[in-house]
Write an enzyme that holds these catalytic residues in place. Sequence first.
Site, short mmCIF file in Angstrom:
data_model
loop_
_atom_site.label_atom_id
_atom_site.label_comp_id
_atom_site.label_asym_id
_atom_site.label_seq_id
_atom_site.Cartn_x
_atom_site.Cartn_y
_atom_site.Cartn_z
N ARG A 60 -59.93 35.28 -57.52
CA ARG A 60 -61.35 34.98 -57.43
C ARG A 60 -62.05 35.69 -58.58
O ARG A 60 -61.61 36.75 -59.03
CB ARG A 60 -61.93 35.50 -56.10
CG ARG A 60 -61.60 34.67 -54.89
CD ARG A 60 -62.41 33.37 -54.86
NE ARG A 60 -62.13 32.56 -53.67
CZ ARG A 60 -61.17 31.64 -53.60
NH1 ARG A 60 -60.37 31.43 -54.63
NH2 ARG A 60 -61.01 30.94 -52.49
N GLU A 86 -69.26 30.88 -61.06
CA GLU A 86 -68.85 29.50 -61.34
C GLU A 86 -69.96 28.52 -60.97
O GLU A 86 -70.65 28.75 -59.98
CB GLU A 86 -67.59 29.16 -60.54
CG GLU A 86 -66.40 29.97 -61.00
CD GLU A 86 -65.18 29.79 -60.10
OE1 GLU A 86 -65.16 28.85 -59.28
OE2 GLU A 86 -64.26 30.60 -60.22
N HIS A 134 -61.31 26.44 -62.48
CA HIS A 134 -60.87 26.66 -61.07
C HIS A 134 -59.98 25.53 -60.57
O HIS A 134 -60.30 24.89 -59.56
CB HIS A 134 -62.11 26.84 -60.17
CG HIS A 134 -61.79 27.60 -58.91
ND1 HIS A 134 -62.68 28.48 -58.32
CD2 HIS A 134 -60.67 27.64 -58.15
CE1 HIS A 134 -62.13 29.00 -57.22
NE2 HIS A 134 -60.91 28.51 -57.11
#
Lengths: 327, 327
Positions: free
Chosen positions: A244, A273, A291
Amino acid sequence: MANQSEEQNQEQQQRPIVMVHRLPTFSFSFANRLKTHYHLFDPLDSPDLIDLHRDSVRAIFCVGPSPVTSELIARYPCLEIIVGSSAGVDHIDLRECRRRGIAVTNAGNAFSEAAAEYAVGLLIDALRRVSAGDRFVRAGLWPKAGEYPLGFKLGGKRVGIVGLGSIGSEVANRLAAFGCSIAYNSRKKKPSVPYPYYAKVCDLAVNSDVLVVCCALADETHHIINKDVMTALGKEGVIINVGRGKLVDEKELVQFLVRGEIGGAGLDVFENEPYVPKELFTMDNVVLSPHRAVLTQESFEAIQEVVVANLEAFFANKPLVSPVQNE
Amino acid sequence: MANQSEEQNQEQQQRPIVMVHRLPTFSFSFANRLKTHYHLFDPLDSPDLIDLHRDSVRAIFCVGPSPVTSELIARYPCLEIIVGSSAGVDHIDLRECRRRGIAVTNAGNAFSEAAAEYAVGLLIDALRRVSAGDRFVRAGLWPKAGEYPLGFKLGGKRVGIVGLGSIGSEVANRLAAFGCSIAYNSRKKKPSVPYPYYAKVCDLAVNSDVLVVCCALADETHHIINKDVMTALGKEGVIINVGRGKLVDEKELVQFLVRGEIGGAGLDVFENEPYVPKELFTMDNVVLSPHRAVLTQESFEAIQEVVVANLEAFFANKPLVSPVQNE
């Protein structure tokens, strides 16, 4: 015929209720499969039904990283389980689940292989400059600028894995085949693992050429890769993050890269993000990825099986397939 | 002092002559090491010396892919060995060497690991779209365009290796750790290898999701990946080439990619380097690399050892370390 229909109706009534929780942007493809065993309610399809079933819902199926807040949990007084479909569960209020004794499951190993192979891909790319070389060719520079600078070999590198869970273990297996030496950090030493264990990430970093970050995000792992760890890793060191964004102190990482105090990075996740620090856009020793580590076109079959298996286990009072440790 | 100097002189006279052959753009870093054992002549430094030693030169050290033509070979009537420093030796006139009985050595395994890890990197990139995702992020598209399309998982893919030499074997070892199933094609079935063997590349392609091309370039392997092989591989198939550009019919490959009749490609080599077909520049299922698979900053040490070992073996009448089979 009337009888059969009544039987069907009765059977349907007896099916357990599963409440779907998803952001409008997340969909899932196996609703019909779930409907053969459960009363599946999706509030996005029929918002009125929430109130009707509020007091009887024992299970929520959470699609992807749709946020499960304490407010949402409070709506369901009988809630016993949240069946997740993502690898990380930092979108779920685990503290509230712990307080209420609500079980949480995640994607288990369904994404581990995809995430591990992507981590290796990012690492090869960051060391050998694959993406940067591709940009060089596409920009038409090869005939003009001549030889592209050499990268670094992966084989022989000392790789420190931060978080030796299902993804980390798969990363270790793959990198061992490249002739890397593996060490790891995790909350506890794992008795059955042959690799050296470092209780402190800084000590792991001192003894590593590469850090692969794939632990879960929690209060105690927030910014686990901080300034001190980057300093310990050193100016040839490479950081790969498929966990993460908030596991890495991104501002510091950008500064270390700008100052050349770290060798490179392969980042699939970011603190904010979809926003990525612009300073990274011009760096050839950095690979930036939107991602995508865990998901592939092949993943959906696997995640479907895990979700179905966890729901079945829960309603049959059997052990869950991929429970999240929430202590 | 006079005596010692004379001894030194005599000793130097007895050192065997090694002629360096290199294009002006290729240099090598270990001349001093070689000079402690050999009279090292580099015509680029002192062209006059060629004539002086023409009739006594038994060994040429060829730097990188500097072309060794039949004309060059004809200059040296006593030539017995060409010690190469590259993995492939298609720049050396092997036919003329065979005719004259001149031995040829290559880089042996010095580059195999680097080439194998690069091949795996290209494959992960082509399947999972790492470079394309990086371009997407750098172009600032993530916040605007949303989710980047999913790629394909490497794990579970059937990989056909074309040329199971030192590089191919290292590729196989690594991909096996990703859960790929491996098969191969080569001139002959290798008795000690556990993977299924296909005598025809087309049969290998029919039974593969991915072809990794890493055989040597020779008359019989020119365009070994042709139209028929691409058709057999099929529209989801991926081709990785870390061998030589001419192993693949590049015009056909471009057409197959343009028409969507093949799934993707990772190419480190091209038919007409440094020129790359422009049609490929806009494709996200293709990774383009400027011939960097074998070389890393760590490679030079390894190649130095192989060159030194081959020269030592030759002058001591011992078996060569990495002779090229030239039958």
